[in-house]
Write an enzyme that holds these catalytic residues in place. Structure first.
Site, PDB file in Angstrom:
ATOM      1  N   CYS A  68     -43.689 -35.754  19.292  1.00 43.94           N
ATOM      2  CA  CYS A  68     -44.074 -35.350  20.835  1.00 43.94           C
ATOM      3  C   CYS A  68     -44.173 -36.568  21.820  1.00 43.94           C
ATOM      4  O   CYS A  68     -43.647 -36.578  22.732  1.00 43.94           O
ATOM      5  CB  CYS A  68     -45.414 -34.589  20.597  1.00 43.94           C
ATOM      6  SG  CYS A  68     -44.993 -33.004  20.096  1.00 43.94           S
TER       7      CYS A  68
ATOM      8  N   LYS B  95     -41.284 -38.389  22.860  1.00 45.96           N
ATOM      9  CA  LYS B  95     -40.338 -37.549  23.356  1.00 45.96           C
ATOM     10  C   LYS B  95     -40.838 -37.142  24.873  1.00 45.96           C
ATOM     11  O   LYS B  95     -40.095 -37.148  25.971  1.00 45.96           O
ATOM     12  CB  LYS B  95     -40.047 -36.275  22.488  1.00 45.96           C
ATOM     13  CG  LYS B  95     -39.207 -35.222  22.935  1.00 45.96           C
ATOM     14  CD  LYS B  95     -38.899 -34.158  21.962  1.00 45.96           C
ATOM     15  CE  LYS B  95     -40.124 -33.523  21.691  1.00 45.96           C
ATOM     16  NZ  LYS B  95     -40.714 -32.565  22.618  1.00 45.96           N
TER      17      LYS B  95
END
Ligand code: UDX
Ligand code: UDX
Length: 441
Positions: free
Chosen positions: A268, A271
């Site tokens: 997460c 990204k």
């Protein structure tokens, strides 16, 4: 668990990855009837037998409980699952491309399949992290492919699940965010989460999409901030834990996410930071702050390798024991793990790496192939090693018998990327112990 006016809702969850599986299993736990769908045959085959394809504390028992109570089932057939559900959660992966753009191919493909399967009013809930504006794109796709007479509403319901505590984070969240356009959809989402004791924040769809990216980007910024401060501590003799403790006692700063180390990894933060920079760029703004957060994060890994080299200037053919590969403890997830960059940099310097991780070695083998070897326990990798690197703060490593370790090691060098031990203790045990943001004794 369920309140008096609780109503079980028929739900299908598409995508049974780290997010989708936890979402489906926990929705069944709180009383709904859930069909989990995935296009990965192996995953579905395992799940039908009650076997979890991922390591997540508490998940396996909830899968078995859900199946036993008849509230949880698994299928590869989206068409069947959508037809038998009132609410469809979309939890397929949304990878970020090199240029920061979110790859929407899976979301688009699944939206088309949902639209074609529609047999009545549905609420389509996206949980996969998406850039602001994506929910409207999903709506357009649905409109192009579904029967014009059928109504639907789209909702964005971002997930704030941390791997390793995802089940607990789902059942006891700090807040639930619902981005919705219609009262009807809001009421249905209220029924879904009614028994979860936490504030439900209703916002516009665009705001809810921004909340997710902004939250993760802010947490990543905190980590890069404290990592920068740890470098200042190293240069001036301060102790980063003392600094972080005193900072964190200020409620406006907060104590969490101020742990200095080799930086953030996972599926997460890297990204979402890249995606948010791209969202800003597409909105005409250069998010320089977040670019610096990325640079600092990578620099922590380079700094760590420099520390290894300060103890072993010529790494060629030197045996290096690595403890911990996953991006954080209590997960087998290797996505963007700091260990990947660090091991790659050491291999360039021709070091010989032998690694141990309590659960992530299988996934690590897909990444490192035969470029490194693996040990069956933490002591096996130490045998004849010139140094031990600690890259993931698994609780198992707190139990290391350092007298035994010292006998196994060729030289008593420990470079700790997650500040697991006290410099004083390690010095007294006769180790050259390097860590992050603390003085070297
Ligand atoms: C994903 C996103 O990566 C993350 O950004 C978001 O916050 C939540 O959803 P994750 O669950 O970790 O996180 O993704 P992943 O573990 O890759 O699982 C995605 C699942 O969807 C996989 O099991 C994949 O097989 C499945 N999938 C993907 C489908 O069933 N159909 C598709 O078309 C694409
Ligand atoms: C994160 C967010 O916490 C979660 O809300 C979101 O939904 C998904 O992304 P996750 O990536 O699973 O969750 O792990 P998290 O515990 O947030 O840690 C992320 C990374 O930051 C890890 O590599 C961890 O080692 C690192 N980290 C975390 C630090 O380096 N210092 C800290 O103080 C905290």
């Amino acid at each position: 668990m369920a309140s008096v006016n609780f109503r079980s809702i028929n739900i299908c969850v598409i995508g049974t990855g780290y997010v989708g599986l936890v979402t489906g299993v926990c929705l069944a736990k709180i009383g709904h009837s859930v069909i989990c769908v995935d296009n990965n045959k192996d995953k579905i085959k395992k799940l039908k037998k009650g076997i979890s394809p991922i390591y997540e504390p508490g998940l396996s028992s909830l899968i078995k409980e859900g199946i036993k109570k008849g509230r949880l089932s698994f299928s590869e057939d989206i068409n069947y699952a959508v037809k038998n559900s009132d609410v469809v959660f979309v939890c397929v992966n949304t990878p970020t491309q090199k240029n920061g753009k979110t790859d929407l191919r899976y979301i688009k493909a699944v939206s088309r399949e949902i639209a074609k399967a529609m047999n009545g009013y549905k609420v389509i809930v996206s949980k996969s992290t998406i850039a602001v504006g994506t929910s409207q794109k999903i709506k357009e796709i649905m409109k192009r492919h579904h029967h014009p007479k059928l109504k639907f509403d789209i909702v964005f319901n971002p997930e704030f699940l941390r791997e390793g505590s995802a089940v607990d984070d789902f059942l006891h969240p700090d807040r639930i965010v619902i981005g919705a356009e219609s009262e009807k959809a809001k009421r249905i989402m209220e029924q879904i989460y009614g028994s979860v004791k936490t504030p439900i924040i209703f916002t516009g769809i665009e705001a809810s999409e921004i909340i997710k990216h902004a939250s993760n980007a802010f947490l990543a910024t905190k980590i890069s901030f404290i990592n920068t401060v740890s470098n200042i501590c190293e240069k001036n003799g301060g102790e980063i834990e003392e600094v972080a403790l005193a900072m964190g006692l200020d409620k406006r700063i907060g104590k969490d996410f101020l742990k200095a180390g080799i930086g953030f990894g996972g599926s997460c933060f890297p990204k979402d930071v890249a995606a948010f920079i791209r969202v800003a760029k597409d909105s005409g703004y250069d998010f320089k702050l977040l670019k610096e957060v990325q640079r600092i994060n990578f620099n922590q890994r380079e700094q760590f390798v420099k520390k290894v080299q300060s103890l072993i200037p010529n790494l060629k053919n030197k045996k290096i024991a690595v403890l911990g590969l996953s991006f954080k403890p209590n997960t087998d997830d290797m996505r963007e793990a700091p260990s990947i960059d660090i091991i790659k940099m050491l291999l360039v310097k021709k070091a010989v790496i032998k690694a141990y991780d309590p659960v992530a070695m299988e996934k690590a083998k897909d990444i490192f192939k035969n470029k490194i070897t693996y040990g069956s326990n933490m002591y096996e990798v130490m045998k004849g090693a010139n140094a031990v690197l600690i890259l993931t703060e698994w609780a198992d490593f707190l139990k290391i018998d350092f007298k035994k370790a010292k006998k196994l090691l060729r030289s008593p060098f420990i470079i700790d990327g997650r500040n697991m031990f006290s410099p004083e203790k390690m010095a007294n045990l006769g180790f050259e112990y390097y860590s992050i943001g603390r003085k070297k004794l």
